[in-house]
Design an enzyme around this catalytic site. Structure first.
Site, PDB file in Angstrom:
ATOM      1  N   TYR A   8      -3.573  -4.167   8.692  1.00  0.00           N
ATOM      2  CA  TYR A   8      -2.705  -4.757   7.654  1.00  0.00           C
ATOM      3  C   TYR A   8      -1.540  -3.865   7.292  1.00  0.00           C
ATOM      4  O   TYR A   8      -2.038  -2.794   7.009  1.00  0.00           O
ATOM      5  CB  TYR A   8      -3.247  -5.391   6.362  1.00  0.00           C
ATOM      6  CG  TYR A   8      -2.485  -5.971   5.352  1.00  0.00           C
ATOM      7  CD1 TYR A   8      -1.710  -7.128   5.620  1.00  0.00           C
ATOM      8  CD2 TYR A   8      -2.222  -5.178   4.057  1.00  0.00           C
ATOM      9  CE1 TYR A   8      -0.914  -7.537   4.773  1.00  0.00           C
ATOM     10  CE2 TYR A   8      -1.225  -5.702   3.398  1.00  0.00           C
ATOM     11  CZ  TYR A   8      -0.574  -7.106   3.442  1.00  0.00           C
ATOM     12  OH  TYR A   8       0.099  -7.312   2.608  1.00  0.00           O
ATOM     13  N   ASP A  49      -0.139   4.333   9.629  1.00  0.00           N
ATOM     14  CA  ASP A  49      -0.182   3.650   8.375  1.00  0.00           C
ATOM     15  C   ASP A  49      -1.308   4.396   7.513  1.00  0.00           C
ATOM     16  O   ASP A  49      -2.375   3.809   7.639  1.00  0.00           O
ATOM     17  CB  ASP A  49      -0.212   2.362   8.493  1.00  0.00           C
ATOM     18  CG  ASP A  49       0.113   1.489   7.146  1.00  0.00           C
ATOM     19  OD1 ASP A  49      -0.096   2.253   5.965  1.00  0.00           O
ATOM     20  OD2 ASP A  49       0.007   0.452   7.130  1.00  0.00           O
ATOM     21  N   LYS A  98      -0.312   3.170  -2.326  1.00  0.00           N
ATOM     22  CA  LYS A  98      -1.672   3.386  -3.408  1.00  0.00           C
ATOM     23  C   LYS A  98      -1.621   4.922  -3.963  1.00  0.00           C
ATOM     24  O   LYS A  98      -1.048   4.876  -4.874  1.00  0.00           O
ATOM     25  CB  LYS A  98      -2.870   3.090  -2.334  1.00  0.00           C
ATOM     26  CG  LYS A  98      -2.627   1.670  -1.816  1.00  0.00           C
ATOM     27  CD  LYS A  98      -3.801   0.845  -1.195  1.00  0.00           C
ATOM     28  CE  LYS A  98      -3.414  -0.486  -0.872  1.00  0.00           C
ATOM     29  NZ  LYS A  98      -3.170  -0.987   0.275  1.00  0.00           N
TER      30      LYS A  98
END
Ligand SMILES: *Cc1c(COP(=O)(O)O)cnc(C)c1O
Length: 421
Positions: free
Chosen positions: A143, A238, A266
């Site tokens: 994702y 990522d 995050k």
């Protein structure tokens, strides 16, 4: 009698789609209604009904130090007193860019944005601008946020272009996204053989953590590094989840493979809405105002968000022992799961990330992850929630362990796993 959470959920559904601001929070996959949170401290989170939970969601990753970490909160309060946003450069932006570079040396230049979605979307634009090529390769099960070009599923044939995986995404927006299988070198080679000179970049989660936690097999990341180099494409890691979590320098430090560009989110925001992308200077010099790749943000580099991120990263940099400690706690949880559930589960764990897959198969990619018994996971989730343990409300999300989790927390969790079995 209905709980306050149930009442809030009913009310929220009248004015927020599904009652939540991000779909997984609705608890659909585990057939419960969501618990509305009130406050949290350290490893514990408290709902609006006064129930207390040991939290293994940790806001989906940012909470590596635990909730409301004192020095972070103090610094944020002080920053608030100076004003919430200026839309002009501040010293904190320089401070965090330099700190990121010290911790993750491949980030020679960094641009701050406000979410992981934005970071990946922008990094891909830079890769395309730099290479002058259109195609990108992503992996099924990874994702990278909800931008149009990344909401794809594999086409019908092995070598076809991606198809939209959401309503509202025109096929034109996904036709430049090629889909390969995680840990499957042949699937990547085939795409390079067909589209080689037109591929701008591979984007990959160096540890996949959005189909549950799936580790890269030995040699997989090295292979991606080699093949991108050979074809003149860029490698984008990522690291929105793995950055500052697997090691101070993220998965690229942990596995010793250096990408051209990295995306962060995050942890980098320490609990505030932040993303970042960066990498080699000559590539990042493509970004406006220096170069022709346009990217901007009204609240990018926001002083409160930069303060929360800077303070969080500083603690991690100054206390590298955190990494061995959280990995040890997580391994104890993984070992307990293996002992309690035996052959009926597959457990993947690296550092402070883990998943218990309710399947007998070895989970190495999306297909094997999908063999999991999601009903069984829902039972497990529900049992643990009622015992005061807050796990991810989906089989296909990671369990996050923080530095604030105590020996008692871990022991209680292990005890509940044994009882569930
Ligand atoms: C969470 C996540 C994103 C998206 O970040 P948002 O801040 O939710 O937009 C991108 N990539 C990975 C690997 C993620 O885990």
């Amino acid at each position: 009698m209905t709980t306050k959470s149930e009442q809030l959920f009913e009310k929220s559904k009248t004015c927020i789609p599904g009652g939540v601001n991000s779909p997984v929070r609705a608890f659909k996959a585990v057939k419960r209604t969501p618990v509305f949170m009130d406050h949290a401290k350290g490893s514990h989170i408290f709902d609006v009904d006064g129930n207390e939970y040991i939290d293994y969601v940790c806001s989906w990753g940012p909470g590596i130090l635990g909730h409301a970490y004192d020095t972070v909160i103090e610094a944020v309060k002080a920053a608030c007193d100076k004003g919430l946003t200026f839309g002009a450069p501040t010293a904190k932006e320089y401070d965090i860019a330099m700190l990121i570079r010290e911790m993750m040396p491949s980030m020679e230049m960094t641009r701050m944005v406000s979410s992981g979605t934005e970071a990946v979307m922008s990094a891909i634009r830079v890769a395309r601008g730099y290479t002058g090529r259109n195609y990108i390769i992503k992996f099924r099960g990874c994702y990278h946020g909800h931008s149009d070009g990344l909401l794809v599923k594999a086409g019908s044939g092995a070598l076809t272009q991606g198809q939209p995986d959401s309503l509202g995404v025109p096929a034109d927006y996904t036709k430049n996204t090629l889909v390969a299988e995680y840990n499957n070198q042949a699937s990547v080679k085939a795409l390079f053989e067909q589209y080689g000179s037109e591929i701008a970049a591979i984007v990959v989660e160096p540890v996949a953590a959005n189909m549950g936690v799936v580790l890269p097999e030995p040699g997989f990341l090295e292979f991606l590094r080699d093949i991108t180099k050979r074809y003149g494409a860029l490698l984008i890691f990522d690291e929105v989840i793995t950055g500052f979590r697997l090691a101070p320098g993220g998965a690229q430090e942990y596995y010793g493979v250096t990408p051209d560009l990295t995306t962060l989110g995050k942890i980098v925001g320490g609990g505030m809405p932040v993303g970042a992308y960066g990498g080699r200077k000559e590539i990042m010099e493509m970004v406006a105002p220096l170069g022709g790749v346009y990217q901007a943000g009204t609240l990018s580099g926001n002083p409160i968000a930069m303060t929360a991120g800077y303070e969080t990263l500083s603690v991690l940099k100054e206390h590298p022992s955190i990494y061995t400690e959280i990995a040890d706690k997580t391994k104890q949880l993984a070992d307990t799961a293996k002992t309690c559930f035996g052959d009926s589960v597959w457990v993947n764990q690296v550092g402070s990330l883990m998943s218990i897959f309710f399947t007998k198969e070895r989970v190495v990619d999306m297909d094997s992850a999908l063999t999991s018994d999601t009903e069984k996971y829902a039972d497990y989730f529900s049992y643990m929630l009622d015992k005061g343990i807050y796990l991810a409300p989906s089989q296909f999300e990671a369990m996050f362990v923080s530095n604030a989790h105590t020996k008692e927390d871990v022991e209680k969790t292990c005890q509940c796993m044994k009882e569930f079995k």
